[in-house]
Design an enzyme around this catalytic site. Structure first.
Site, PDB file in Angstrom:
ATOM      1  CB  SER A 129      -0.908   0.022   1.232  1.00  0.00           C
ATOM      2  OG  SER A 129      -1.649  -1.154   1.293  1.00  0.00           O
ATOM      3  CD  GLU A 244      -3.068  -9.449   2.345  1.00  0.00           C
ATOM      4  OE1 GLU A 244      -2.577  -9.281   1.222  1.00  0.00           O
ATOM      5  OE2 GLU A 244      -3.282  -8.526   3.154  1.00  0.00           O
ATOM      6  CD  GLU A 385     -16.495  -0.507   2.874  1.00  0.00           C
ATOM      7  OE1 GLU A 385     -15.278  -0.810   2.875  1.00  0.00           O
ATOM      8  OE2 GLU A 385     -17.123  -0.258   3.923  1.00  0.00           O
TER       9      GLU A 385
HETATM   10  C1  FAD Z   1      -4.054  -1.965  10.467  1.00  0.00           C
HETATM   11  C2  FAD Z   1      -3.695  -2.059   9.020  1.00  0.00           C
HETATM   12  C3  FAD Z   1      -2.604  -2.801   8.633  1.00  0.00           C
HETATM   13  C4  FAD Z   1      -2.230  -2.869   7.294  1.00  0.00           C
HETATM   14  N1  FAD Z   1      -1.077  -3.545   6.954  1.00  0.00           N
HETATM   15  C5  FAD Z   1      -0.590  -3.456   5.691  1.00  0.00           C
HETATM   16  C6  FAD Z   1       0.681  -3.991   5.367  1.00  0.00           C
HETATM   17  O1  FAD Z   1       1.369  -4.589   6.198  1.00  0.00           O
HETATM   18  N2  FAD Z   1       1.143  -3.818   4.123  1.00  0.00           N
HETATM   19  C7  FAD Z   1       0.425  -3.187   3.157  1.00  0.00           C
HETATM   20  O2  FAD Z   1       0.904  -3.088   2.027  1.00  0.00           O
HETATM   21  N3  FAD Z   1      -0.798  -2.661   3.426  1.00  0.00           N
HETATM   22  C8  FAD Z   1      -1.325  -2.772   4.677  1.00  0.00           C
HETATM   23  N4  FAD Z   1      -2.553  -2.218   4.987  1.00  0.00           N
HETATM   24  C9  FAD Z   1      -3.222  -1.436   3.978  1.00  0.00           C
HETATM   25  C10 FAD Z   1      -4.552  -2.001   3.511  1.00  0.00           C
HETATM   26  O3  FAD Z   1      -4.352  -3.035   2.603  1.00  0.00           O
HETATM   27  C11 FAD Z   1      -5.329  -0.815   2.899  1.00  0.00           C
HETATM   28  O4  FAD Z   1      -5.663   0.050   3.972  1.00  0.00           O
HETATM   29  C12 FAD Z   1      -6.575  -1.258   2.196  1.00  0.00           C
HETATM   30  O5  FAD Z   1      -6.257  -1.920   0.998  1.00  0.00           O
HETATM   31  C13 FAD Z   1      -7.495  -0.055   1.876  1.00  0.00           C
HETATM   32  O6  FAD Z   1      -6.793   0.944   1.197  1.00  0.00           O
HETATM   33  P1  FAD Z   1      -6.787   2.456   1.698  1.00  0.00           P
HETATM   34  O7  FAD Z   1      -6.506   2.491   3.156  1.00  0.00           O
HETATM   35  O8  FAD Z   1      -5.893   3.231   0.793  1.00  0.00           O
HETATM   36  O9  FAD Z   1      -8.270   2.961   1.525  1.00  0.00           O
HETATM   37  P2  FAD Z   1      -8.986   3.393   0.147  1.00  0.00           P
HETATM   38  O10 FAD Z   1      -8.677   2.415  -0.924  1.00  0.00           O
HETATM   39  O11 FAD Z   1      -8.658   4.828  -0.101  1.00  0.00           O
HETATM   40  O12 FAD Z   1     -10.477   3.255   0.547  1.00  0.00           O
HETATM   41  C14 FAD Z   1     -11.160   4.208   1.383  1.00  0.00           C
HETATM   42  C15 FAD Z   1     -12.602   3.747   1.543  1.00  0.00           C
HETATM   43  O13 FAD Z   1     -13.246   3.710   0.258  1.00  0.00           O
HETATM   44  C16 FAD Z   1     -13.769   2.413  -0.014  1.00  0.00           C
HETATM   45  N5  FAD Z   1     -13.575   2.110  -1.442  1.00  0.00           N
HETATM   46  C17 FAD Z   1     -12.435   2.254  -2.170  1.00  0.00           C
HETATM   47  N6  FAD Z   1     -12.637   1.847  -3.445  1.00  0.00           N
HETATM   48  C18 FAD Z   1     -13.929   1.428  -3.504  1.00  0.00           C
HETATM   49  C19 FAD Z   1     -14.750   0.879  -4.554  1.00  0.00           C
HETATM   50  N7  FAD Z   1     -14.249   0.660  -5.761  1.00  0.00           N
HETATM   51  N8  FAD Z   1     -16.028   0.555  -4.246  1.00  0.00           N
HETATM   52  C20 FAD Z   1     -16.545   0.727  -3.002  1.00  0.00           C
HETATM   53  N9  FAD Z   1     -15.819   1.270  -1.979  1.00  0.00           N
HETATM   54  C21 FAD Z   1     -14.540   1.591  -2.229  1.00  0.00           C
HETATM   55  C22 FAD Z   1     -12.949   1.462   0.856  1.00  0.00           C
HETATM   56  O14 FAD Z   1     -13.656   0.299   1.149  1.00  0.00           O
HETATM   57  C23 FAD Z   1     -12.710   2.326   2.100  1.00  0.00           C
HETATM   58  O15 FAD Z   1     -13.839   2.259   2.945  1.00  0.00           O
HETATM   59  C24 FAD Z   1      -2.993  -2.188   6.310  1.00  0.00           C
HETATM   60  C25 FAD Z   1      -4.118  -1.455   6.699  1.00  0.00           C
HETATM   61  C26 FAD Z   1      -4.476  -1.384   8.024  1.00  0.00           C
HETATM   62  C27 FAD Z   1      -5.692  -0.575   8.409  1.00  0.00           C
END
Ligand code: FAD
Length: 398
Positions: A129, A244, A385
């Protein structure tokens, strides 16, 4: 479908129970059960015990040191581990990067990386990410430019779980900025000691340091650290995500937590009666229990299908949503059971050697931090989602 265990599977469960009885250090199980801080050394100690027994790599082929277990055996093992309070095996090395190395890596890479993953000598973290690339992972911008025998990496990763302890990070990087989004990505293994890497903590809602930002500033990575072909990293990325989502329903954890919750609710008094007799609380508890039974059956059905040679498909999205919502609801019920004692935040009480006063009954000190921490479940591993989008498309055909 037959969801009763066979005599062989029951014998296997006894073997797992005997192992956990004898080998799981009591002080580690006590930390897990009481939601106390687990140190890096606790996790490594337990993983080394598993490796000694040959039970560390559930999903690897046998020739590389995997268990060779059936999906049902893996399910039994995971369920028993949760019941006994064994620490969760950290997935980043054994369940994430290793299967990618086994599938796409060179013989040299397999020799270099797999033994130290199996024996937990090297701690890995996941660099997928980025601030602008989570659900839309293919939008990642961290770039790697080839210069002779190395790549120069610049950019930022975020939410890197336990990256503060990591020796190595596996990263998705953009190697061709002109190709279509998914096509110019590569999969690189990077030593965290390399000059130019900075790790900064992100403190989450529960006050914990579990995730990080990782910055890359002209970081030189040898080309032999590329896994698979240059610009074909998206294939590795997708392959890794199927691992995963393994065990994503968390049935074992929910069953263990529900058992504890019922025990607590039988002791906590409200209006002169045990809380478990309160009709509203009881109703929510019964809902959770029924949902959990349904989830367990669905999970076993998926496991049985996998055993028969099927590949888990969109149903793992369903398992993820149901499983994570249930785990979150259970943490909410614990807060309800704690009542006003859910309010104080006393981080020192999370240490196993804390011998000061507790504000409420023992179980109450961590209920709020657990509740806040578990919000993550519906975000990572593909947000709920996004899982609903998959169900809409693949199952409902919308
Ligand atoms: C505690 C924690 C640990 C993590 N650990 C890791 C790690 O070790 N390594 C790593 O690489 N990543 C990690 N992640 C990242 C995680 O994979 C991302 O947070 C996740 O993929 C969501 O991406 P984002 O946070 O950028 O949110 P966004 O993608 O910006 O999404 C924001 C909101 O919009 C919604 N949304 C986005 N697109 C759509 C769509 N097309 N349709 C409907 N709703 C949508 C999402 O569901 C969410 O509610 C971690 C996250 C957390 C919270």
């Amino acid at each position: 479908m037959d969801i009763n265990y066979t005599p062989e599977e029951l014998a296997f469960r006894d073997e797992v129970r005997a192992f956990l009885d004898n080998k799981l250090p009591k002080e580690i199980a006590s930390k897990v059960k009481n939601n106390q801080h687990l140190g890096k050394e606790d996790t490594i100690r337990w993983q080394k015990i598993l490796n000694e027994k040959g039970w560390m790599a559930l999903h690897w082929p046998k020739e590389h040191g995997g268990t060779g277990w059936s999906p049902i055996q893996k399910h039994i093992f995971e369920e028993e581990c949760a019941e006994y309070g064994a620490p969760t095996v950290l997935p980043f090395g054994v369940n994430m990067v290793a299967p990618v190395i086994i599938k796409f890596g060179t013989e040299e890479q397999k020799k270099t990386y797999l033994p130290s993953i199996l024996n937990s000598d090297v701690w890995w973290c996941q660099g997928y990410s980025e601030p602008g690339a989570g659900s839309d992972l293919a939008g990642l911008k961290t770039k790697a430019v080839r210069e002779g025998d190395h790549y120069v990496v610049n950019g930022q990763k975020t939410w890197t779980t336990l990256g503060q302890h990591a020796d190595w990070i596996f990263c998705l990087v953009r190697t061709d900025p002109n190709a279509k989004k998914q096509e110019g990505i590569s999969f690189l293994l990077i030593d965290m000691e390399t000059p130019g890497i900075t790790v900064r903590p992100l403190i989450t809602l529960d006050g914990e340091h579990e995730v990080n930002e990782v910055f890359f500033d002209d970081v030189k990575v040898p080309v032999e650290n590329l896994v698979g072909e240059e610009n074909k990293g998206w294939t590795c990325a997708k392959y890794l995500l199927t691992f995963e989502r393994t065990g994503i329903a968390g049935v074992g954890q929910s069953k263990a937590a529900l058992k504890h919750l019922k025990d607590v609710a039988g002791k906590v008094q409200q209006n002169g009666k045990p809380l478990i007799e309160d009709p509203l609380f009881r109703n929510r508890l019964a809902d959770v229990e029924m949902e959990l039974m349904a989830l367990e059956m669905t999970n076993l059905r998926t496991v049985a299908a996998a055993q028969a040679g099927g590949v888990p498909g969109a149903e793992s999205s369903f398992l993820k949503i149901m499983g994570t919502e249930l785990r979150q609801e259970i943490t909410d019920l614990f807060r309800r059971a704690a009542g006003p004692y859910a309010q104080p935040f006393l981080p020192e009480t999370f240490e196993a050697d804390y011998d000061g006063e507790m504000v409420g009954p023992d179980f109450t000190n961590s209920v709020s931090t657990k509740y806040f921490n578990m919000r993550k479940l519906s975000i990572f591993g593909g947000s709920n989602e996004i899982q609903k989008n998959i169900i809409a498309k693949m199952i409902l055909g919308l």
